[in-house]
Design a protein around this motif. Sequence first.
Motif, PDB file in Angstrom:
ATOM      1  N   PHE A 339       9.290   7.216   3.238  1.00  0.00           N
ATOM      2  CA  PHE A 339       8.249   7.430   2.761  1.00  0.00           C
ATOM      3  C   PHE A 339       7.645   5.608   2.742  1.00  0.00           C
ATOM      4  N   SER A 342       9.634   3.331   5.728  1.00  0.00           N
ATOM      5  CA  SER A 342       8.121   3.904   6.813  1.00  0.00           C
ATOM      6  C   SER A 342       6.965   3.186   6.684  1.00  0.00           C
ATOM      7  N   LEU A 343       5.942   3.128   5.782  1.00  0.00           N
ATOM      8  CA  LEU A 343       4.885   2.658   5.738  1.00  0.00           C
ATOM      9  C   LEU A 343       5.224   1.181   5.425  1.00  0.00           C
ATOM     10  N   LEU A 346       5.519   0.372   8.609  1.00  0.00           N
ATOM     11  CA  LEU A 346       4.379   0.392   9.653  1.00  0.00           C
ATOM     12  C   LEU A 346       2.943  -0.611   9.812  1.00  0.00           C
ATOM     13  N   HIS A 358      -2.841   4.438   6.804  1.00  0.00           N
ATOM     14  CA  HIS A 358      -1.407   4.001   7.165  1.00  0.00           C
ATOM     15  C   HIS A 358      -0.286   4.703   6.082  1.00  0.00           C
ATOM     16  N   VAL A 362       1.536   8.595   7.787  1.00  0.00           N
ATOM     17  CA  VAL A 362       3.055   8.300   7.297  1.00  0.00           C
ATOM     18  C   VAL A 362       3.328   9.348   6.557  1.00  0.00           C
ATOM     19  N   SER A 363       2.278   9.823   5.132  1.00  0.00           N
ATOM     20  CA  SER A 363       2.747  10.822   4.788  1.00  0.00           C
ATOM     21  C   SER A 363       2.294  12.513   5.156  1.00  0.00           C
ATOM     22  N   PRO A 388      13.228   4.393   9.255  1.00  0.00           N
ATOM     23  CA  PRO A 388      11.768   3.917   9.460  1.00  0.00           C
ATOM     24  C   PRO A 388      11.559   3.424  10.161  1.00  0.00           C
ATOM     25  N   LEU A 391      10.359   6.006  13.205  1.00  0.00           N
ATOM     26  CA  LEU A 391       9.017   6.135  12.644  1.00  0.00           C
ATOM     27  C   LEU A 391       7.886   5.535  12.610  1.00  0.00           C
ATOM     28  N   ALA A 392       8.163   4.597  12.366  1.00  0.00           N
ATOM     29  CA  ALA A 392       6.766   3.596  11.649  1.00  0.00           C
ATOM     30  C   ALA A 392       6.855   3.855  13.118  1.00  0.00           C
ATOM     31  N   ILE A 395       4.124   6.313  14.880  1.00  0.00           N
ATOM     32  CA  ILE A 395       2.689   6.486  14.370  1.00  0.00           C
ATOM     33  C   ILE A 395       2.155   5.189  14.393  1.00  0.00           C
TER      34      ILE A 395
END
Length: 499
Positions: A339, A342-343, A346, A358, A362-363, A388, A391-392, A395
Amino acid sequence: MAYRDYEAVIGLEVHCQLLTEAKAFSPDSAAFGAAPNHHIDPISLGHPGTLPVLNEQVVEYTIRIGLATHCDIAARSDLARKHYFYPDLPKGYQISQYETPICADGYVEIVMDDASGDGAPTIKRIGLTRIHIEEDAGKSVHDQDPTATLLDFNRCGVPLIEIVSEPDLRSAREAYLYMQKIRQIVRWLGICDGNMEQGSLRCDANVSVRKRGQTALGTKAEVKNMNSFRNVERAVQYEIDRQIALVERGEDVVQETRLWDADQGETRPMRSKEEAHDYRYFPDPDLVPIVVTDETREAIRATLPELPEARQERFVDALGLPPYDAGVLTEERGIADYFEHSLNALHAKQPSGDLQTHAKAVSNFVMGDVRRVLNEQALAIETFPIDPERLAGLIQLRLEDQINSSAAQQIFDAMLTDERAPNAIAEAENLLQVSDTGALLPVVAQVLADSEKQVQMYLSGKESIVGYFIGQVMRRFDGSPDPKLVRQLLQEELEKLRA
Ligand code: ADP
Ligand code: MG
């Protein structure tokens, strides 16, 4: 008296197999899964003339959990011999700790179910009497040959810790939550894989009942042989009900060891107090005492990761996440790391964006889609195919309205087997929302030209019909137009017609 006039009292003894490379007292491999009797050096088998030497990693791992659970760490503690005969214990004794455990007087906190429904979690502290080091015994295999019991000594000498709780638990549910907490901590610290089904995490439950208001403890029975978290809860509940029924009938609870039978859903007597062992503990003369200096203890403390509760608090305070999200994301350290990575990725892509927005975006993805796929495919987060960074990227596309939510879903699913970056997939699959007025206008004009009747309805006041035009444009356009932009263009064109 009624059922609710009784109170259950439960204390758990939990064994955790430590993830060290070598065994507790020999260089033999402690790895799980080898063919029978392939990890059996003379020390593990207790051959005469061999001498055990304590594996330092075992001490370090035990101190880690001791510190993480607020225990006092003994400056000096002994290893003791605990004698009993068992075919899979060739030495005739198990090396353990008795009078001086290495860790004592700690606690863990469990979060109680929200019974009142007001959203405020109740936290309960469960005392830890002690955590000590011991070695495992071998395994008797009864189910391979109907005429014989086979012996596999691989597990002899594999390091364990035993975590003994105070009798602070009051229900089967609390016992379940406590076990989950222990698993979370040992996995978080990387000292045990926490797998109850494979037996690397085991639990004996001591259960008694007493009348509410009574302070003296009732006679306890010890229940063994639960091989899942769910079975701990079921076995304890069964035992509570059984004991209350006994007392209600005017009978006494017998102090004994009982076995849980998961298929029958009941506990059955295994041995009574009369047959109880006399272990004749004494300090093992072959082993020097364990000495832990202040420097060693503090050096180990300095290597502890941020613990789950602290991390959860930070996710709430600094990232603005709801406590529920923060709790789910910190159930496992790997998930919490994923998490945060990824955050960070992002936020690096959109440095001027709002960190809390953000974090929530992500959550949502991690709590929802990522965890769903991990469950469905029985994957560990460490092997999850979307890293990550990717994924970012996904998002980001969504937050910038470059894709709609169904496209986000479609791209996410594709990324599980497709290594390309999310925007490459979006482009290839024609999923980017078209925000190009020049490309959209001709289609908008064509739709209005073809819908004379509906245009008249709009102009005479039925403005909700704009939804019909949007649908037409979306259908006729080759690609995924941004619906907000389509609506805006339609409204502009329709207003021109009115004027
Ligand atoms: P024993 O001497 O039988 O091993 P201990 O005093 O060492 O018993 O306690 C073993 C475990 O049983 C601990 O987790 C403790 O909290 C729990 N325990 C002790 N007495 C009771 C009781 N009366 N009811 C429930 N649990 C108990
Ligand atoms: Mg005991």
